[in-house]
Design a protein around this motif. Structure first.
Motif, PDB file in Angstrom:
ATOM      1  N   ALA A  18     -45.642 -30.583   1.449  1.00  0.00           N
ATOM      2  CA  ALA A  18     -46.217 -31.877   2.169  1.00  0.00           C
ATOM      3  C   ALA A  18     -47.302 -32.636   1.227  1.00  0.00           C
ATOM      4  O   ALA A  18     -47.444 -33.689   0.991  1.00  0.00           O
ATOM      5  N   THR A  19     -47.970 -31.509   0.543  1.00  0.00           N
ATOM      6  CA  THR A  19     -49.208 -31.932  -0.335  1.00  0.00           C
ATOM      7  C   THR A  19     -48.517 -32.681  -1.639  1.00  0.00           C
ATOM      8  O   THR A  19     -49.417 -33.680  -1.808  1.00  0.00           O
ATOM      9  N   TYR A  20     -47.520 -32.378  -2.006  1.00  0.00           N
ATOM     10  CA  TYR A  20     -46.956 -32.917  -3.504  1.00  0.00           C
ATOM     11  C   TYR A  20     -45.948 -34.093  -3.071  1.00  0.00           C
ATOM     12  O   TYR A  20     -45.448 -34.650  -3.945  1.00  0.00           O
ATOM     13  N   ARG A  21     -45.490 -34.444  -1.827  1.00  0.00           N
ATOM     14  CA  ARG A  21     -44.399 -35.185  -1.507  1.00  0.00           C
ATOM     15  C   ARG A  21     -44.729 -36.619  -1.785  1.00  0.00           C
ATOM     16  O   ARG A  21     -45.899 -36.948  -1.773  1.00  0.00           O
ATOM     17  N   ASN A  22     -43.719 -37.290  -2.576  1.00  0.00           N
ATOM     18  CA  ASN A  22     -43.939 -38.676  -3.034  1.00  0.00           C
ATOM     19  C   ASN A  22     -45.088 -38.552  -4.357  1.00  0.00           C
ATOM     20  O   ASN A  22     -45.770 -39.864  -4.818  1.00  0.00           O
ATOM     21  N   GLY A  23     -45.340 -37.383  -4.881  1.00  0.00           N
ATOM     22  CA  GLY A  23     -46.471 -37.267  -5.850  1.00  0.00           C
ATOM     23  C   GLY A  23     -45.629 -37.639  -7.383  1.00  0.00           C
ATOM     24  O   GLY A  23     -44.573 -38.313  -7.509  1.00  0.00           O
ATOM     25  N   SER A  24     -46.335 -37.087  -8.311  1.00  0.00           N
ATOM     26  CA  SER A  24     -45.725 -37.240  -9.637  1.00  0.00           C
ATOM     27  C   SER A  24     -45.601 -35.953 -10.105  1.00  0.00           C
ATOM     28  O   SER A  24     -46.387 -34.973 -10.098  1.00  0.00           O
ATOM     29  N   PHE A  25     -44.638 -35.854 -11.146  1.00  0.00           N
ATOM     30  CA  PHE A  25     -44.222 -34.521 -11.935  1.00  0.00           C
ATOM     31  C   PHE A  25     -44.136 -34.664 -13.285  1.00  0.00           C
ATOM     32  O   PHE A  25     -43.453 -36.008 -13.683  1.00  0.00           O
ATOM     33  N   ALA A  26     -44.134 -33.671 -14.025  1.00  0.00           N
ATOM     34  CA  ALA A  26     -43.563 -33.795 -15.641  1.00  0.00           C
ATOM     35  C   ALA A  26     -43.245 -32.303 -15.885  1.00  0.00           C
ATOM     36  O   ALA A  26     -43.541 -31.221 -15.173  1.00  0.00           O
TER      37      ALA A  26
ATOM     38  N   TYR B 122     -33.428 -31.358  -8.190  1.00  0.00           N
ATOM     39  CA  TYR B 122     -33.759 -30.262  -7.461  1.00  0.00           C
ATOM     40  C   TYR B 122     -35.078 -30.335  -6.382  1.00  0.00           C
ATOM     41  O   TYR B 122     -35.749 -31.336  -6.457  1.00  0.00           O
ATOM     42  N   SER B 123     -34.870 -29.499  -5.526  1.00  0.00           N
ATOM     43  CA  SER B 123     -35.731 -29.827  -4.109  1.00  0.00           C
ATOM     44  C   SER B 123     -37.488 -29.405  -4.524  1.00  0.00           C
ATOM     45  O   SER B 123     -37.390 -28.097  -5.057  1.00  0.00           O
ATOM     46  N   LEU B 124     -38.222 -30.364  -4.075  1.00  0.00           N
ATOM     47  CA  LEU B 124     -39.664 -29.640  -4.193  1.00  0.00           C
ATOM     48  C   LEU B 124     -39.906 -28.738  -3.223  1.00  0.00           C
ATOM     49  O   LEU B 124     -40.574 -27.675  -3.880  1.00  0.00           O
ATOM     50  N   LEU B 125     -39.362 -28.680  -2.314  1.00  0.00           N
ATOM     51  CA  LEU B 125     -39.580 -27.659  -0.959  1.00  0.00           C
ATOM     52  C   LEU B 125     -38.893 -26.218  -1.864  1.00  0.00           C
ATOM     53  O   LEU B 125     -39.902 -25.237  -1.705  1.00  0.00           O
ATOM     54  N   GLU B 126     -38.007 -26.189  -2.283  1.00  0.00           N
ATOM     55  CA  GLU B 126     -37.447 -24.972  -3.059  1.00  0.00           C
ATOM     56  C   GLU B 126     -38.324 -24.546  -4.276  1.00  0.00           C
ATOM     57  O   GLU B 126     -38.618 -23.365  -4.344  1.00  0.00           O
ATOM     58  N   LEU B 127     -38.618 -25.679  -5.099  1.00  0.00           N
ATOM     59  CA  LEU B 127     -39.512 -25.355  -6.304  1.00  0.00           C
ATOM     60  C   LEU B 127     -40.949 -24.387  -5.832  1.00  0.00           C
ATOM     61  O   LEU B 127     -41.291 -23.521  -6.317  1.00  0.00           O
ATOM     62  N   LEU B 128     -41.271 -25.114  -4.635  1.00  0.00           N
ATOM     63  CA  LEU B 128     -42.474 -24.251  -4.008  1.00  0.00           C
ATOM     64  C   LEU B 128     -42.415 -23.271  -3.367  1.00  0.00           C
ATOM     65  O   LEU B 128     -43.086 -22.713  -2.271  1.00  0.00           O
ATOM     66  N   ALA B 129     -40.999 -22.686  -3.234  1.00  0.00           N
ATOM     67  CA  ALA B 129     -40.927 -21.305  -2.453  1.00  0.00           C
ATOM     68  C   ALA B 129     -40.675 -21.571  -1.114  1.00  0.00           C
ATOM     69  O   ALA B 129     -41.228 -20.662  -0.332  1.00  0.00           O
ATOM     70  N   ASN B 130     -40.248 -22.771  -0.525  1.00  0.00           N
ATOM     71  CA  ASN B 130     -40.205 -23.037   0.908  1.00  0.00           C
ATOM     72  C   ASN B 130     -41.707 -23.103   1.363  1.00  0.00           C
ATOM     73  O   ASN B 130     -41.623 -22.801   2.869  1.00  0.00           O
ATOM     74  N   ASP B 131     -42.546 -23.158   0.743  1.00  0.00           N
ATOM     75  CA  ASP B 131     -43.935 -23.444   1.222  1.00  0.00           C
ATOM     76  C   ASP B 131     -43.973 -24.859   1.775  1.00  0.00           C
ATOM     77  O   ASP B 131     -44.347 -25.864   1.089  1.00  0.00           O
ATOM     78  N   THR B 132     -43.777 -25.334   3.093  1.00  0.00           N
ATOM     79  CA  THR B 132     -43.800 -26.427   3.656  1.00  0.00           C
ATOM     80  C   THR B 132     -45.156 -27.180   3.781  1.00  0.00           C
ATOM     81  O   THR B 132     -45.122 -28.332   3.316  1.00  0.00           O
ATOM     82  N   ALA B 133     -46.308 -26.404   3.685  1.00  0.00           N
ATOM     83  CA  ALA B 133     -47.578 -27.442   3.519  1.00  0.00           C
ATOM     84  C   ALA B 133     -47.881 -27.451   2.088  1.00  0.00           C
ATOM     85  O   ALA B 133     -48.150 -28.730   1.891  1.00  0.00           O
ATOM     86  N   ALA B 134     -47.452 -26.932   1.050  1.00  0.00           N
ATOM     87  CA  ALA B 134     -47.432 -27.033  -0.316  1.00  0.00           C
ATOM     88  C   ALA B 134     -46.582 -28.327  -0.722  1.00  0.00           C
ATOM     89  O   ALA B 134     -47.022 -29.344  -1.247  1.00  0.00           O
TER      90      ALA B 134
ATOM     91  N   MET C 257     -45.716 -29.806 -14.132  1.00  0.00           N
ATOM     92  CA  MET C 257     -46.680 -30.150 -13.515  1.00  0.00           C
ATOM     93  C   MET C 257     -46.617 -30.925 -12.323  1.00  0.00           C
ATOM     94  O   MET C 257     -45.869 -31.772 -12.332  1.00  0.00           O
ATOM     95  N   LEU C 258     -47.386 -30.723 -11.268  1.00  0.00           N
ATOM     96  CA  LEU C 258     -47.487 -31.740 -10.099  1.00  0.00           C
ATOM     97  C   LEU C 258     -48.678 -32.108  -9.655  1.00  0.00           C
ATOM     98  O   LEU C 258     -49.670 -31.656  -9.830  1.00  0.00           O
ATOM     99  N   PHE C 259     -48.488 -33.508  -9.323  1.00  0.00           N
ATOM    100  CA  PHE C 259     -49.963 -34.076  -8.827  1.00  0.00           C
ATOM    101  C   PHE C 259     -49.403 -35.001  -7.619  1.00  0.00           C
ATOM    102  O   PHE C 259     -48.336 -35.268  -7.301  1.00  0.00           O
ATOM    103  N   GLN C 260     -50.805 -35.057  -6.791  1.00  0.00           N
ATOM    104  CA  GLN C 260     -50.527 -35.651  -5.565  1.00  0.00           C
ATOM    105  C   GLN C 260     -50.190 -37.231  -5.736  1.00  0.00           C
ATOM    106  O   GLN C 260     -50.421 -37.900  -6.840  1.00  0.00           O
TER     107      GLN C 260
ATOM    108  N   GLY D  80     -57.600 -34.805  -6.912  1.00  0.00           N
ATOM    109  CA  GLY D  80     -56.815 -33.907  -5.706  1.00  0.00           C
ATOM    110  C   GLY D  80     -56.186 -32.796  -6.291  1.00  0.00           C
ATOM    111  O   GLY D  80     -56.873 -32.244  -7.131  1.00  0.00           O
ATOM    112  N   ARG D  81     -55.248 -32.054  -5.427  1.00  0.00           N
ATOM    113  CA  ARG D  81     -54.419 -30.947  -6.007  1.00  0.00           C
ATOM    114  C   ARG D  81     -53.871 -31.375  -6.950  1.00  0.00           C
ATOM    115  O   ARG D  81     -53.143 -32.504  -7.245  1.00  0.00           O
TER     116      ARG D  81
END
Length: 299
Positions: free
Chosen positions: A138-146, A124-136, A267-270, A206-207
């Motif tokens: 971009a912050t977590y792109r290529n980051g880590s999730f659980a 599933y898409s990070l952008l869609e998960l974050l309600a199409n907030d492009t800045a958010a 959970m999301l990390f940069q 970080g964030r």
């Protein structure tokens, strides 16, 4: 049903039937009904619901501050019961990330090309998960999730995996599919389509974001710094930024919020901020306060 359930060797006929039923159920109406029933203070009804729950699930009441299950004013009070302070030790260390909940790890790893793994065969898409907030995004792109699933028998308060300061809170309206393993295998984009609350923090790493995902019968989520967030009197059609609680500091292990019925935390990390523990794997049980990741030293 207008959406095709993915083909997979892991998807059973039972999974398909359960998913298909959820597409046609009036999920929000059912959740509003459960919301009311779970808060009834009728002694007879409250006792009946709690007794049936205890027969169906193995609940360790010795860990609770109030160990008598029938002393709670409502089923919801029982369901969101507090634990004794010594029941979940929080792993020490400024470079240690701890599990924010008791639950089962669904997936964890790297966010690749803006996609998170939901289950074998679909992302599933990070952008869609974050309600199409492009800045958010971009912050977590290529980051880590659980992603951690809370079953009905789990402790249902959510705590901070690291110390942090509240940066923003966004309520995202959406669907209310179940978030159990069977549904995760069959319903595409499950965590990005369900109702959710996105809590973003500034941390020493970080964030970091904690996303509380609603589910079937989860008609309410609450946080310490914003109070009860949903359901609003009339459900919104677009995300709502909540102004309360900005700048609220949280210690590692401090309570962040609670689910009023079972659900999931993402959970999301940069990028390059944390490294998941090697032993973490899908379907592994995790316990609040236990180490799940280490910070990556930064030069």
């Amino acid at each position: 049903m207008t959406e095709r359930i993915p083909d997979s060797d892991n998807v059973t006929l039972g999974d398909r039937l359960f998913a298909g039923l959820q597409y046609v159920l009036p999920k929000h109406l059912l959740s509003r009904l459960i919301y009311s029933v779970m808060r009834t203070e009728s002694p007879a009804l409250r006792r009946l619901i709690i007794a049936n729950f205890l027969r169906g699930y193995d609940v360790n009441m010795t860990e609770a501050v109030q160990s008598d299950p029938f002393a709670y004013r409502s089923f919801n009070d029982f369901f969101t019961r507090a634990l004794r302070p010594d029941a979940r030790p929080i792993a020490a260390g400024d470079d240690v990330v701890v599990s924010p909940v008791d639950g089962t790890l669904s997936q964890c790893g790297a966010i690749r090309d803006g996609q998170l793994l939901q289950a074998k065969g679909h992302d599933y898409s990070l952008l869609e998960l974050l309600a199409n907030d492009t800045a958010a995004a971009a912050t977590y792109r290529n980051g880590s999730f659980a992603c951690i699933y809370l079953a009905p028998y789990n402790y249902h308060r959510i705590h901070m995996p690291v110390a942090g300061t509240a940066r923003s809170t966004v309520y995202v309206p959406g669907d209310l599919f179940s978030v159990n393993t069977a549904t995760a295998r069959t319903v595409p984009r499950l965590f990005a389509r369900n109702e959710r609350v996105i809590c973003d923090f500034d941390t020493a790493f970080g964030r970091a974001a904690m996303i509380l995902v609603g589910a079937l019968f989860v008609g309410s989520m609450a946080t310490v710094h914003c109070g009860e967030i949903n359901p609003p009197p009339r459900r919104r059609k677009a995300p709502v930024t909540i102004d309360k609680g900005i700048g609220h500091p949280f210690a590692k292990g401090e309570e962040l919020g609670r689910f009023n019925m079972g659900s999931t935390v993402v959970m999301l990390f940069q990028q390059d901020r944390i490294r998941w523990e090697p032993a973490l794997a899908p379907q592994r049980k995790v316990v609040l306060g236990a180490t799940i990741a280490q910070a990556i030293a930064r030069s």
